[in-house]
Design an enzyme around this catalytic site. Structure first.
Site, PDB file in Angstrom:
ATOM      1  N   HIS A 248       2.397   3.762  -8.976  1.00 46.41           N
ATOM      2  CA  HIS A 248       2.135   2.346  -9.233  1.00 46.41           C
ATOM      3  C   HIS A 248       3.288   1.726 -10.026  1.00 46.41           C
ATOM      4  CE1 HIS A 248      -1.735   2.669  -7.471  1.00 46.41           C
ATOM      5  NE2 HIS A 248      -2.272   3.400  -8.424  1.00 46.41           N
TER       6      HIS A 248
ATOM      7  N   LEU B 234      10.883 -20.438  -5.151  1.00 48.15           N
ATOM      8  CA  LEU B 234       9.972 -19.553  -4.423  1.00 48.15           C
ATOM      9  C   LEU B 234       8.587 -19.687  -5.037  1.00 48.15           C
ATOM     10  CD1 LEU B 234       9.417 -17.037  -2.521  1.00 48.15           C
ATOM     11  CD2 LEU B 234       9.952 -15.654  -4.537  1.00 48.15           C
TER      12      LEU B 234
ATOM     13  N   ASP C 186       0.833  -1.210   0.000  1.00 47.67           N
ATOM     14  CA  ASP C 186       0.000   0.000   0.000  1.00 47.67           C
ATOM     15  C   ASP C 186       0.864   1.256   0.000  1.00 47.67           C
ATOM     16  OD1 ASP C 186      -2.354   1.413  -0.015  1.00 47.67           O
ATOM     17  OD2 ASP C 186      -2.788   1.136   2.124  1.00 47.67           O
TER      18      ASP C 186
HETATM   19  C1  IPE Z   1      -5.404  -2.719  -0.338  1.00 42.83           C
HETATM   20  O1  IPE Z   1      -5.070  -1.376  -0.445  1.00 42.83           O
HETATM   21  C2  IPE Z   1      -5.332  -3.370  -1.680  1.00 42.83           C
HETATM   22  C3  IPE Z   1      -4.004  -3.540  -2.237  1.00 42.83           C
HETATM   23  C4  IPE Z   1      -2.875  -3.208  -1.668  1.00 42.83           C
HETATM   24  C5  IPE Z   1      -3.967  -4.158  -3.533  1.00 42.83           C
HETATM   25  P1  IPE Z   1      -6.169  -0.234  -0.570  1.00 42.83           P
HETATM   26  O2  IPE Z   1      -5.430   1.044  -0.647  1.00 42.83           O
HETATM   27  O3  IPE Z   1      -7.109  -0.544  -1.660  1.00 42.83           O
HETATM   28  O4  IPE Z   1      -6.951  -0.387   0.817  1.00 42.83           O
HETATM   29  P2  IPE Z   1      -7.884   0.640   1.591  1.00 42.83           P
HETATM   30  O5  IPE Z   1      -8.884   1.162   0.612  1.00 42.83           O
HETATM   31  O6  IPE Z   1      -6.995   1.715   2.106  1.00 42.83           O
HETATM   32  O7  IPE Z   1      -8.478  -0.170   2.689  1.00 42.83           O
HETATM   33  C1  IPE Z   2      -1.406   0.397  -3.373  1.00 44.27           C
HETATM   34  O1  IPE Z   2      -1.259   1.762  -3.393  1.00 44.27           O
HETATM   35  C2  IPE Z   2      -1.711  -0.180  -4.721  1.00 44.27           C
HETATM   36  C3  IPE Z   2      -3.090  -0.639  -4.882  1.00 44.27           C
HETATM   37  C4  IPE Z   2      -4.023  -0.593  -3.985  1.00 44.27           C
HETATM   38  C5  IPE Z   2      -3.431  -1.186  -6.169  1.00 44.27           C
HETATM   39  P1  IPE Z   2      -2.490   2.757  -3.350  1.00 44.27           P
HETATM   40  O2  IPE Z   2      -2.910   3.075  -4.750  1.00 44.27           O
HETATM   41  O3  IPE Z   2      -3.596   2.237  -2.485  1.00 44.27           O
HETATM   42  O4  IPE Z   2      -1.825   4.011  -2.703  1.00 44.27           O
HETATM   43  P2  IPE Z   2      -2.450   5.007  -1.638  1.00 44.27           P
HETATM   44  O5  IPE Z   2      -2.998   4.172  -0.518  1.00 44.27           O
HETATM   45  O6  IPE Z   2      -3.528   5.774  -2.331  1.00 44.27           O
HETATM   46  O7  IPE Z   2      -1.311   5.854  -1.218  1.00 44.27           O
HETATM   47 MG    MG Z   3      -4.062   2.436  -0.550  1.00 41.35          MG
END
Ligand code: IPE
Ligand code: IPE
Ligand code: MG
Length: 251
Positions: free
Chosen positions: A43, A137, A26
């Site tokens: 990303h 792995l 995240d």
């Molecule tokens: C969880 O992250 C999903 C992934 C890392 C793929 P999100 O950013 O979507 O989660 P929330 O919305 O903060 O709970």
């Molecule tokens: C994690 O990063 C990737 C996915 C959930 C796909 P985020 O896109 O959730 O990044 P933040 O949480 O907005 O910083």
């Molecule tokens: Mg996120």
């Protein structure tokens, strides 16, 4: 790092490498925002971190690495971002599959495939077929994955077997449920790591993480390095897993 089982009894306790590490990757968006860059760049940088961490996990002797790449709830994001994230899975498989295969990595993708574009499903199938006999792995990518959906799908399959007369409801156990999840055959994660400071599971491996150790780190995913992974493993080593029993200090 070595497994404790390799260590003679009279030597100091070696670092125990968790057999299965699962990561909620995240913070890509916030990493980009910090740099006044579009989320897409965050990303993309996140995929670079994936490549580095997969390699490091193999070198550390981790057997199973599960990465949360796209949740079943992430469809709520703007269409353009969803499309960027789909594009990155494509890019990752196209660019990295040969190298993963060469390094003996076994790739498995969990999550629902029904609503994914056909070329992505084809790439997923190609990755799984090419690497199916590898056993170095085991890399599990959770993509269009949600733990609640996974349990619903398992229940449907189990109910179908009951209806067909192949399964007696009285014989259903926890193992029956585990064996019908996408992760069938995979040991439950020992360690679940979430980056970016959020302290929740966001529907990730909710059945399987019942007794996982949870480690939360404030770093955003693109900044997560092998050193951070080693720190999380060290923190795991400080935990006492009791699984409901009495701990060593309690007797
Ligand atoms: C969880 O992250 C999903 C992934 C890392 C793929 P999100 O950013 O979507 O989660 P929330 O919305 O903060 O709970
Ligand atoms: C994690 O990063 C990737 C996915 C959930 C796909 P985020 O896109 O959730 O990044 P933040 O949480 O907005 O910083
Ligand atoms: Mg996120």
């Amino acid at each position: 790092m070595k497994r404790t089982s390799d260590q003679p009894a009279n030597e100091p306790k070696a670092v125990e490498v968790p057999r299965h590490v699962a990561i909620i990757m995240d913070g890509n968006g916030r990493w980009a925002a910090q740099r006044h860059l579009p989320r897409k760049i965050g990303h993309r940088q996140g995929v670079e971190a994936v490549r580095v961490i997969v390699r490091a996990a193999g070198e550390m002797g981790i057997e199973y690495l599960t990465l949360y790449g796209f949740s079943s709830e992430n469809w709520k994001r703007p269409a353009e971002e969803v499309s960027d994230l789909m594009g990155l899975l494509r890019l990752f498989i196209r660019r990295d599959l040969a190298e993963l295969h060469q390094n003996g990595v076994h790739v498995r993708i969990i999550g629902e495939r029904d609503h994914l574009e056909l070329d992505i499903v084809a790439l997923i199938e190609e990755a799984e077929a090419l690497t199916r006999d590898n056993d170095r792995l085991k890399l599990i990518i959770a993509f269009n994955y949600g733990g609640q959906n996974e349990i619903v799908a398992a229940m449907r399959r189990i109910a179908g077997e009951v209806k067909a007369g192949r399964l007696d409801p009285a014989t259903i156990t926890q193992e029956t449920i585990s064996a019908h999840l996408d992760t069938a055959g995979v040991p439950d994660p020992d360690l679940v790591i979430r980056t970016s400071g959020e302290k929740r599971l966001s529907n990730f491996l909710i059945w399987q993480s019942a007794y996982s150790e949870l480690v939360f780190t404030d770093v955003f995913w693109p900044d997560f390095t092998p050193e951070r992974l080693r720190e999380a493993v060290m923190e795991f080593n400080l935990r006492e897993r009791r699984f409901g029993a009495v701990g060593s200090a309690g007797s």
